[in-house]
Design a protein around this motif. Structure first.
Motif, PDB file in Angstrom:
ATOM      1  N   PRO A 137       1.739  17.593  93.607  1.00 52.13           N
ATOM      2  CA  PRO A 137       0.399  17.871  94.147  1.00 52.13           C
ATOM      3  C   PRO A 137       0.295  17.569  95.633  1.00 52.13           C
ATOM      4  CG  PRO A 137       0.312  16.193  92.407  1.00 52.13           C
ATOM      5  CD  PRO A 137       1.706  16.701  92.437  1.00 52.13           C
ATOM      6  N   SER A 138       0.996  16.533  96.062  1.00 51.44           N
ATOM      7  CA  SER A 138       0.936  16.152  97.469  1.00 51.44           C
ATOM      8  C   SER A 138       1.549  17.236  98.363  1.00 51.44           C
ATOM      9  CB  SER A 138       1.644  14.814  97.664  1.00 51.44           C
ATOM     10  OG  SER A 138       2.105  14.695  98.973  1.00 51.44           O
ATOM     11  N   ILE A 139       2.687  17.791  97.924  1.00 57.61           N
ATOM     12  CA  ILE A 139       3.339  18.842  98.722  1.00 57.61           C
ATOM     13  C   ILE A 139       2.420  20.051  98.846  1.00 57.61           C
ATOM     14  CG2 ILE A 139       5.245  20.517  98.727  1.00 57.61           C
ATOM     15  CD1 ILE A 139       6.948  18.306  97.346  1.00 57.61           C
ATOM     16  N   LEU A 140       1.832  20.461  97.706  1.00 60.74           N
ATOM     17  CA  LEU A 140       0.950  21.632  97.719  1.00 60.74           C
ATOM     18  C   LEU A 140      -0.284  21.376  98.584  1.00 60.74           C
ATOM     19  CD1 LEU A 140       1.195  22.681  93.956  1.00 60.74           C
ATOM     20  CD2 LEU A 140       2.428  23.641  95.919  1.00 60.74           C
ATOM     21  N   ALA A 141      -0.887  20.193  98.384  1.00 59.05           N
ATOM     22  CA  ALA A 141      -2.095  19.874  99.147  1.00 59.05           C
ATOM     23  C   ALA A 141      -1.798  19.846 100.643  1.00 59.05           C
ATOM     24  CB  ALA A 141      -2.660  18.529  98.700  1.00 59.05           C
ATOM     25  N   ASN A 142      -0.665  19.259 101.006  1.00 63.95           N
ATOM     26  CA  ASN A 142      -0.318  19.190 102.424  1.00 63.95           C
ATOM     27  C   ASN A 142      -0.118  20.575 103.031  1.00 63.95           C
ATOM     28  OD1 ASN A 142      -0.142  16.451 103.606  1.00 63.95           O
ATOM     29  ND2 ASN A 142       1.110  16.075 101.809  1.00 63.95           N
ATOM     30  N   LYS A 143       0.517  21.474 102.250  1.00 64.82           N
ATOM     31  CA  LYS A 143       0.713  22.846 102.754  1.00 64.82           C
ATOM     32  C   LYS A 143      -0.629  23.516 103.002  1.00 64.82           C
ATOM     33  CE  LYS A 143       5.190  24.534 101.980  1.00 64.82           C
ATOM     34  NZ  LYS A 143       6.057  23.841 101.034  1.00 64.82           N
ATOM     35  N   LEU A 144      -1.530  23.348 102.021  1.00 65.40           N
ATOM     36  CA  LEU A 144      -2.848  23.977 102.122  1.00 65.40           C
ATOM     37  C   LEU A 144      -3.627  23.420 103.326  1.00 65.40           C
ATOM     38  CD1 LEU A 144      -5.032  25.790 100.742  1.00 65.40           C
ATOM     39  CD2 LEU A 144      -5.825  23.729  99.590  1.00 65.40           C
ATOM     40  N   ILE A 145      -3.618  22.095 103.438  1.00 69.90           N
ATOM     41  CA  ILE A 145      -4.372  21.453 104.514  1.00 69.90           C
ATOM     42  C   ILE A 145      -3.825  21.866 105.883  1.00 69.90           C
ATOM     43  CG2 ILE A 145      -4.988  19.238 105.545  1.00 69.90           C
ATOM     44  CD1 ILE A 145      -4.929  18.076 102.679  1.00 69.90           C
ATOM     45  N   LYS A 146      -2.496  21.953 105.940  1.00 71.06           N
ATOM     46  CA  LYS A 146      -1.863  22.351 107.197  1.00 71.06           C
ATOM     47  C   LYS A 146      -2.319  23.750 107.591  1.00 71.06           C
ATOM     48  CE  LYS A 146       2.907  22.461 108.722  1.00 71.06           C
ATOM     49  NZ  LYS A 146       4.286  22.187 108.292  1.00 71.06           N
ATOM     50  N   ARG A 147      -2.404  24.622 106.599  1.00 67.59           N
ATOM     51  CA  ARG A 147      -2.803  26.000 106.883  1.00 67.59           C
ATOM     52  C   ARG A 147      -4.282  26.089 107.277  1.00 67.59           C
ATOM     53  NH1 ARG A 147      -0.860  31.032 103.443  1.00 67.59           N
ATOM     54  NH2 ARG A 147       0.933  30.543 104.740  1.00 67.59           N
ATOM     55  N   VAL A 148      -5.132  25.359 106.524  1.00 69.25           N
ATOM     56  CA  VAL A 148      -6.577  25.450 106.767  1.00 69.25           C
ATOM     57  C   VAL A 148      -6.979  24.770 108.086  1.00 69.25           C
ATOM     58  CG1 VAL A 148      -8.837  24.715 105.903  1.00 69.25           C
ATOM     59  CG2 VAL A 148      -7.146  25.621 104.328  1.00 69.25           C
ATOM     60  N   THR A 149      -6.401  23.599 108.353  1.00 66.98           N
ATOM     61  CA  THR A 149      -6.856  22.837 109.522  1.00 66.98           C
ATOM     62  C   THR A 149      -5.980  23.071 110.750  1.00 66.98           C
ATOM     63  OG1 THR A 149      -5.485  20.932 108.988  1.00 66.98           O
ATOM     64  CG2 THR A 149      -7.679  20.972 108.027  1.00 66.98           C
ATOM     65  N   ARG A 150      -4.803  23.631 110.531  1.00 63.01           N
ATOM     66  CA  ARG A 150      -3.828  23.862 111.613  1.00 63.01           C
ATOM     67  C   ARG A 150      -3.390  22.567 112.289  1.00 63.01           C
ATOM     68  NH1 ARG A 150      -7.232  28.287 112.809  1.00 63.01           N
ATOM     69  NH2 ARG A 150      -6.456  30.133 111.749  1.00 63.01           N
ATOM     70  N   VAL A 151      -3.427  21.465 111.550  1.00 62.69           N
ATOM     71  CA  VAL A 151      -2.875  20.222 112.083  1.00 62.69           C
ATOM     72  C   VAL A 151      -1.445  20.109 111.565  1.00 62.69           C
ATOM     73  CG1 VAL A 151      -3.067  17.715 112.100  1.00 62.69           C
ATOM     74  CG2 VAL A 151      -5.120  19.111 112.198  1.00 62.69           C
ATOM     75  N   PRO A 152      -0.469  20.054 112.476  1.00 59.05           N
ATOM     76  CA  PRO A 152       0.932  20.165 112.069  1.00 59.05           C
ATOM     77  C   PRO A 152       1.510  18.890 111.480  1.00 59.05           C
ATOM     78  CG  PRO A 152       0.801  19.866 114.425  1.00 59.05           C
ATOM     79  CD  PRO A 152      -0.603  19.862 113.923  1.00 59.05           C
ATOM     80  N   ILE A 153       0.994  18.457 110.339  1.00 56.94           N
ATOM     81  CA  ILE A 153       1.475  17.227 109.704  1.00 56.94           C
ATOM     82  C   ILE A 153       1.938  17.566 108.289  1.00 56.94           C
ATOM     83  CG2 ILE A 153       0.697  15.014 108.787  1.00 56.94           C
ATOM     84  CD1 ILE A 153       0.662  14.541 111.551  1.00 56.94           C
TER      85      ILE A 153
END
Ligand code: UDP
Ligand code: MG
Length: 325
Positions: A137-153
């Motif tokens: 879940p963490s990997i998926l959530a991080n991918k989504l958040i990275k795409r939505v917020t454009r913060v490269p983390i």
């Protein structure tokens, strides 16, 4: 304490009685070896076990350790916020009190920060947590958040992070938003870096979160994304939607009239009262007006928000001005 520390290390503890000593010792070893001017800020988040007594007795013989206890279990975000409020260092490090982060990584974080960042986030490349319930879940959530917020983390959930104080001073935390600190920091103009860090399995105590955290993170993502666009200009988000509804409503209305006027074999294509487009037209226009009104209410909202706090709508990073007092 006489000298002011450069570095503040903030650690929230919630029912971590068996981890307190180990985390403290490991941290102390690194801080002493590197000869930093530091303070450790331990926040006991209303633990019901022996955590507080152990912190208190450590603090009695170590003036670099400042321990605080919250009145009840407020959660990790408020515990961190308490730590941020107490921190006096210009560089602020956060880490978990469960022994999963490795203090040996602290010099690495500081080095990276000094390369010209305002926030450096740890990246648990080799994370020691169960795969299905935590890592996936963490990997998926991080991918989504990275795409939505454009913060490269790549790993927002890693608690081991370092911040410059001036960034933290501009951030107000709510709910469980500590996970979105890099996103909030980006919003106030922070330069954000990331560096791989070690991660250890939990030896004592239990994780305070389960799989249900995924949904909460998603909801928080909606909040953060919304606030980021909303607080700039509400009428732009709501108003644009409203105008599209109104345009669509008018077109439907015109279509209804045309279908009444144009006749085939002496009969109109559809009479107005029998035409569902008439209802669609009415409803769309009303919805459109509602959206615009919501946008206007939002505009009033953000004015109240900024003006009641006398908060500027900008943040100055540096200046070479000689005229201001
Ligand atoms: N924590 C806290 N208050 C809470 C929940 C957690 O202060 O309500 C602390 C906890 O003691 C630990 C850190 O936050 O130091 C991270 O929690 P945990 O290890 O349970 O999270 P995980 O590493 O499993 O994501
Ligand atoms: Mg943990």
């Amino acid at each position: 304490m006489t000298t002011k520390p450069d570095i503040s290390i903030i650690i929230p503890f919630y029912n971590e009685e068996d981890n307190v000593i180990n985390v403290y010792n490991a941290l102390k070893t690194v801080l002493e070896k590197e000869q930093y001017a530091y303070e450790i800020i331990a926040v006991d988040d209303g633990s019901r076990d022996d955590t507080w007594n152990r912190l208190k007795s450590l603090a009695e013989s170590d003036e670099t350790l400042r321990a605080f206890r919250l009145r009840r279990n407020f959660g990790q975000t408020p515990a961190l916020a308490a730590g941020f409020d107490k921190a006096r260092g210009q560089k602020i490090i956060t880490m978990d009190g469960d022994g999963q982060n490795d203090p040996e990584d602290i010099p690495l974080l500081i080095k990276k920060l000094d390369e010209g960042y305002d926030l450096v986030s740890g990246w648990r490349k080799d994370r020691k947590d169960p795969f299905v319930s935590r890592r996936l879940p963490s990997i998926l959530a991080n991918k989504l958040i990275k795409r939505v917020t454009r913060v490269p983390i790549n790993d927002l959930g890693c608690s081991l992070k370092i911040y410059r104080k001036e960034i933290i001073d501009h951030i107000q935390l709510y709910g469980e938003l500590h996970r979105f600190l890099p996103v909030l920091a980006k919003w106030v103009g922070a330069r954000i870096g990331e560096t791989p860090v070690r991660h250890h399995p939990r030896k004592f105590g239990q994780s305070k979160y389960g799989i249900s955290r995924t949904i909460r993170v998603l909801l928080d993502l909606i909040t953060v994304k919304f606030l980021m666009s909303y607080s700039t200009s509400p009428i732009q988000i709501f108003g644009a939607t409203g105008i599209w509804f109104i345009i669509f409503g008018f077109l439907s209305g015109i279509a209804t009239v045309l279908m009444r006027l144009i006749t085939v074999n002496g009969e109109p294509i559809r009479t107005m009262t029998r035409n569902p487009l008439l209802i669609i037209a009415g409803v769309s226009i009303v919805i459109g007006i509602q959206f615009i009104i919501m946008g206007l209410l939002g505009e009033i909202n953000i004015r109240t928000y900024y003006e009641s706090q006398k908060k500027p709508i900008y943040i100055i990073g540096e200046s070479s001005d000689k005229h201001e007092m």
